[in-house]
Design a protein around this motif. Structure first.
Motif, PDB file in Angstrom:
ATOM      1  N   SER A 120       1.859 -11.325 -21.221  1.00 36.40           N
ATOM      2  CA  SER A 120       3.184 -10.844 -20.852  1.00 36.40           C
ATOM      3  C   SER A 120       3.138  -9.330 -20.672  1.00 36.40           C
ATOM      4  N   THR A 121       3.960  -8.854 -19.762  1.00 37.29           N
ATOM      5  CA  THR A 121       3.916  -7.435 -19.435  1.00 37.29           C
ATOM      6  C   THR A 121       5.325  -6.918 -19.187  1.00 37.29           C
ATOM      7  N   LYS A 122       5.439  -5.626 -18.940  1.00 39.34           N
ATOM      8  CA  LYS A 122       6.702  -4.966 -18.656  1.00 39.34           C
ATOM      9  C   LYS A 122       6.642  -4.361 -17.261  1.00 39.34           C
ATOM     10  N   VAL A 123       7.806  -4.060 -16.699  1.00 39.30           N
ATOM     11  CA  VAL A 123       7.874  -3.488 -15.361  1.00 39.30           C
ATOM     12  C   VAL A 123       7.088  -2.183 -15.290  1.00 39.30           C
ATOM     13  N   GLU A 124       7.205  -1.357 -16.328  1.00 37.91           N
ATOM     14  CA  GLU A 124       6.553  -0.048 -16.297  1.00 37.91           C
ATOM     15  C   GLU A 124       5.032  -0.144 -16.351  1.00 37.91           C
ATOM     16  N   ARG A 125       4.493  -1.348 -16.635  1.00 36.53           N
ATOM     17  CA  ARG A 125       3.039  -1.504 -16.756  1.00 36.53           C
ATOM     18  C   ARG A 125       2.434  -2.293 -15.597  1.00 36.53           C
ATOM     19  N   LEU A 126       3.221  -2.593 -14.571  1.00 38.86           N
ATOM     20  CA  LEU A 126       2.725  -3.416 -13.475  1.00 38.86           C
ATOM     21  C   LEU A 126       1.547  -2.784 -12.744  1.00 38.86           C
ATOM     22  N   PHE A 127       1.498  -1.454 -12.715  1.00 43.51           N
ATOM     23  CA  PHE A 127       0.436  -0.768 -11.979  1.00 43.51           C
ATOM     24  C   PHE A 127      -0.590  -0.112 -12.898  1.00 43.51           C
ATOM     25  N   ASP A 128      -0.579  -0.490 -14.172  1.00 45.32           N
ATOM     26  CA  ASP A 128      -1.578   0.043 -15.101  1.00 45.32           C
ATOM     27  C   ASP A 128      -2.961  -0.525 -14.782  1.00 45.32           C
ATOM     28  N   PRO A 129      -4.038   0.199 -15.125  1.00 45.77           N
ATOM     29  CA  PRO A 129      -5.397  -0.328 -14.926  1.00 45.77           C
ATOM     30  C   PRO A 129      -5.604  -1.604 -15.733  1.00 45.77           C
ATOM     31  N   ASP A 130      -6.487  -2.491 -15.225  1.00 42.62           N
ATOM     32  CA  ASP A 130      -6.781  -3.719 -15.954  1.00 42.62           C
ATOM     33  C   ASP A 130      -7.785  -3.436 -17.070  1.00 42.62           C
ATOM     34  N   GLU A 131      -8.297  -4.503 -17.702  1.00 44.75           N
ATOM     35  CA  GLU A 131      -9.207  -4.326 -18.839  1.00 44.75           C
ATOM     36  C   GLU A 131     -10.528  -3.672 -18.443  1.00 44.75           C
ATOM     37  N   HIS A 132     -10.830  -3.679 -17.152  1.00 44.85           N
ATOM     38  CA  HIS A 132     -12.052  -3.039 -16.668  1.00 44.85           C
ATOM     39  C   HIS A 132     -11.797  -1.622 -16.155  1.00 44.85           C
ATOM     40  N   GLY A 133     -10.557  -1.185 -16.249  1.00 50.52           N
ATOM     41  CA  GLY A 133     -10.219   0.148 -15.773  1.00 50.52           C
ATOM     42  C   GLY A 133      -9.911   0.210 -14.291  1.00 50.52           C
ATOM     43  N   ASP A 134      -9.884  -0.954 -13.612  1.00 50.93           N
ATOM     44  CA  ASP A 134      -9.589  -0.990 -12.179  1.00 50.93           C
ATOM     45  C   ASP A 134      -8.084  -1.006 -11.939  1.00 50.93           C
ATOM     46  N   ILE A 135      -7.664  -0.364 -10.851  1.00 51.74           N
ATOM     47  CA  ILE A 135      -6.250  -0.298 -10.484  1.00 51.74           C
ATOM     48  C   ILE A 135      -6.012  -1.144  -9.240  1.00 51.74           C
ATOM     49  N   GLN A 136      -5.109  -2.129  -9.336  1.00 49.84           N
ATOM     50  CA  GLN A 136      -4.707  -2.904  -8.164  1.00 49.84           C
ATOM     51  C   GLN A 136      -3.484  -2.229  -7.536  1.00 49.84           C
ATOM     52  N   ARG A 137      -3.642  -1.838  -6.301  1.00 49.53           N
ATOM     53  CA  ARG A 137      -2.557  -1.123  -5.627  1.00 49.53           C
ATOM     54  C   ARG A 137      -1.521  -2.060  -5.029  1.00 49.53           C
ATOM     55  N   THR A 138      -1.818  -3.355  -5.007  1.00 53.90           N
ATOM     56  CA  THR A 138      -0.857  -4.349  -4.525  1.00 53.90           C
ATOM     57  C   THR A 138      -0.509  -5.297  -5.658  1.00 53.90           C
ATOM     58  N   VAL A 139       0.783  -5.449  -5.941  1.00 57.33           N
ATOM     59  CA  VAL A 139       1.264  -6.371  -6.970  1.00 57.33           C
ATOM     60  C   VAL A 139       2.201  -7.371  -6.309  1.00 57.33           C
ATOM     61  N   ILE A 140       1.958  -8.644  -6.551  1.00 57.49           N
ATOM     62  CA  ILE A 140       2.850  -9.698  -6.064  1.00 57.49           C
ATOM     63  C   ILE A 140       3.651 -10.214  -7.249  1.00 57.49           C
ATOM     64  N   VAL A 279      -1.966 -12.965   3.962  1.00 59.33           N
ATOM     65  CA  VAL A 279      -1.679 -11.677   4.594  1.00 59.33           C
ATOM     66  C   VAL A 279      -2.199 -10.508   3.764  1.00 59.33           C
ATOM     67  N   VAL A 280      -1.983 -10.541   2.452  1.00 61.80           N
ATOM     68  CA  VAL A 280      -2.312  -9.384   1.611  1.00 61.80           C
ATOM     69  C   VAL A 280      -3.827  -9.169   1.538  1.00 61.80           C
ATOM     70  N   LYS A 281      -4.188  -7.949   1.268  1.00 61.97           N
ATOM     71  CA  LYS A 281      -5.593  -7.583   1.145  1.00 61.97           C
ATOM     72  C   LYS A 281      -5.954  -7.477  -0.333  1.00 61.97           C
ATOM     73  N   ASN A 282      -7.035  -8.126  -0.712  1.00 64.36           N
ATOM     74  CA  ASN A 282      -7.497  -8.047  -2.099  1.00 64.36           C
ATOM     75  C   ASN A 282      -8.100  -6.672  -2.377  1.00 64.36           C
ATOM     76  N   PRO A 283      -8.139  -6.242  -3.662  1.00 64.38           N
ATOM     77  CA  PRO A 283      -7.691  -6.969  -4.853  1.00 64.38           C
ATOM     78  C   PRO A 283      -6.171  -6.910  -5.020  1.00 64.38           C
ATOM     79  N   VAL A 284      -5.627  -7.961  -5.631  1.00 64.90           N
ATOM     80  CA  VAL A 284      -4.185  -8.094  -5.832  1.00 64.90           C
ATOM     81  C   VAL A 284      -3.920  -8.472  -7.280  1.00 64.90           C
ATOM     82  N   ARG A 285      -2.871  -7.905  -7.862  1.00 63.74           N
ATOM     83  CA  ARG A 285      -2.432  -8.318  -9.199  1.00 63.74           C
ATOM     84  C   ARG A 285      -1.240  -9.258  -9.032  1.00 63.74           C
TER      85      ARG A 285
END
Length: 414
Positions: A120-140, A279-285
């Motif tokens: 579970s997550t919060k709106v303010e954390r939707l664009f936070d880096p994942d457990e590997h430190g990678d940032i997904q610039r597209t969130v669905i 349509v979207v380009k990976n990587p996607v969160r």
């Protein structure tokens, strides 16, 4: 927009030449608006109705900003209760488990979703880096109808503008509503799609050129798009100033052909997820709005009612009813139920015991709306309700969920 609307009113015979001349001759925009108001005031409901239709067509953003629900009084806007958002792709059996559950058992199932296993997550954390430190610039952000997807995008816009959210991350946030994009005509660039103060154009261009990673696009209601986005890659624009068809421009934005370093949040119903994935380009969160948790429902009731006594009485009544309590996990239905009970409190009546099903709640809710908004329809509230009931019965027989304007007009004479 005064003169374009005055021109339409004149051509439709809603105002006469003398009033039109008074509007045209006024020196300032404010004076023109005053003259137009006089014309509307003297013309009655027919002219006012025509004016509202023209205003919606000529300046839809103004209408959206001005029109509030009749029961939102000053000081009542702080009702927002954050829904449960998870970042786990759920299996079909998990969705079926939710559908089969009711009452307390349902909220126990939902409680399991609000756990580490479901991320579970919060709106303010939707664009936070994942457990590997990678940032997904597209969130669905997916979810069923009524769970708060569009409201969440509006809340993001509001909180960002008030410097409560993403103020250190984004310099600009643009809100694109797919329902409005369906009406777009002619060639458009990305910067032609959103509605913003034109005095900021030079500043926006500078940020897009130098710091596109400081820009967030909110594409709300992908499932409502009426045009396809499967546009050949070679025909997609590559900068935000190239004007193409709306489908090419939006496709270029979502596919990251335009501003690949910018951030993108797309909301959609789950039924359109496969189409969006193409349509979207990976990587996607991926994230999903599940609805209110049990604690969220109780919090919403507390925020909705002014008096604690009313809040507790309404909540206790609903909690005892498994059908209504289960329905409250959908935010929009929770709002409808609270609205109906508040109407009873304001009228000084006791809690109606017959309000024990979602159908009875919906009927009472529609009756409340008609009581406030049907004065010019020429029919009683009961007659209109009966007409709507027949239309609903026909829809059930023919398995029709949505009705167009003509269908409603034929059933309910306005």
């Amino acid at each position: 927009m005064v003169m374009p609307i005055a021109d339409e009113l004149l051509s439709e015979g809603m105002i006469h030449n003398e009033l039109y001349s008074n509007i045209s001759a006024a020196r300032t925009d404010e004076d023109k608006m005053r003259q137009l108001f006089k014309a509307l005031h003297s013309g009655g409901n027919k002219v006012k109705s025509a004016f509202l239709s023209m205003l919606r067509e000529n300046d839809p953003h103004l209408v959206q900003d001005l029109v509030q629900e009749y029961n939102s009084l000053p000081g009542e806007h702080d009702r927002y209760t954050e829904p449960l958002i998870i970042q786990k792709h759920r299996q079909q059996r998990e969705r079926e488990e939710e559908i089969r559950s009711t009452g307390q058992n349902f909220y126990q199932v939902m409680g399991q979703r609000d756990s580490k296993a479901y991320k579970s997550t919060k709106v303010e954390r939707l664009f936070d880096p994942d457990e590997h430190g990678d940032i997904q610039r597209t969130v669905i952000l997916q979810g069923p109808s009524g769970t708060g997807k569009s409201f969440t995008t509006q809340k993001i816009m509001s909180d960002w503008a008030c410097e409560r959210l993403y103020q250190d991350r984004f310099d600009f946030v643009f809100h694109l509503r797919c329902k409005e994009l369906n009406q777009a005509t002619g060639n458009k660039s990305v910067m032609d799609l959103p509605n913003y103060d034109q005095s900021l154009s030079s500043m926006i261009k500078q940020v897009l050129r130098q710091s596109p990673e400081r820009v967030l696009f909110l594409v709300d209601g992908f499932d409502e798009l009426k045009f396809p986005l499967d546009v050949p890659k070679d025909s997609l624009p590559r900068d935000p100033w190239t004007q193409c068809s709306p489908e090419e421009t939006l496709s270029g934005l979502i596919r990251k052909q335009i501003l690949p370093e910018s951030f993108l949040l797309v909301t959609t119903r789950s039924t359109a997820l496969d189409k969006l994935n193409g349509v979207v380009k990976n990587p996607v969160r991926y994230a999903e709005i599940v609805g209110f948790s049990k604690e969220g429902v109780e919090e919403y009731f507390q925020r909705f009612f002014k008096k604690e006594q009313h809040s507790q009485q309404a909540y206790d009544t609903v909690r005892k009813n498994e059908t209504l309590f289960t329905a409250c996990f959908i935010p929009v239905i929770c709002w409808i139920i609270c609205t109906v009970y508040r109407e009873q409190f304001e009228e000084g009546t006791e809690m109606i015991q017959s309000l024990e099903t979602t159908t009875s709640i919906f009927v009472e809710f529609v009756a409340t709306l008609l009581k406030h908004h049907s004065q010019d329809m020429g029919q009683s509230v009961l007659t209109i309700l009966q007409g709507l009931g027949k239309l609903a019965e026909k829809g059930m027989e023919e398995q029709q969920v949505l009705f167009d304007h003509d269908s409603v007009s034929q059933t309910v004479i306005m």
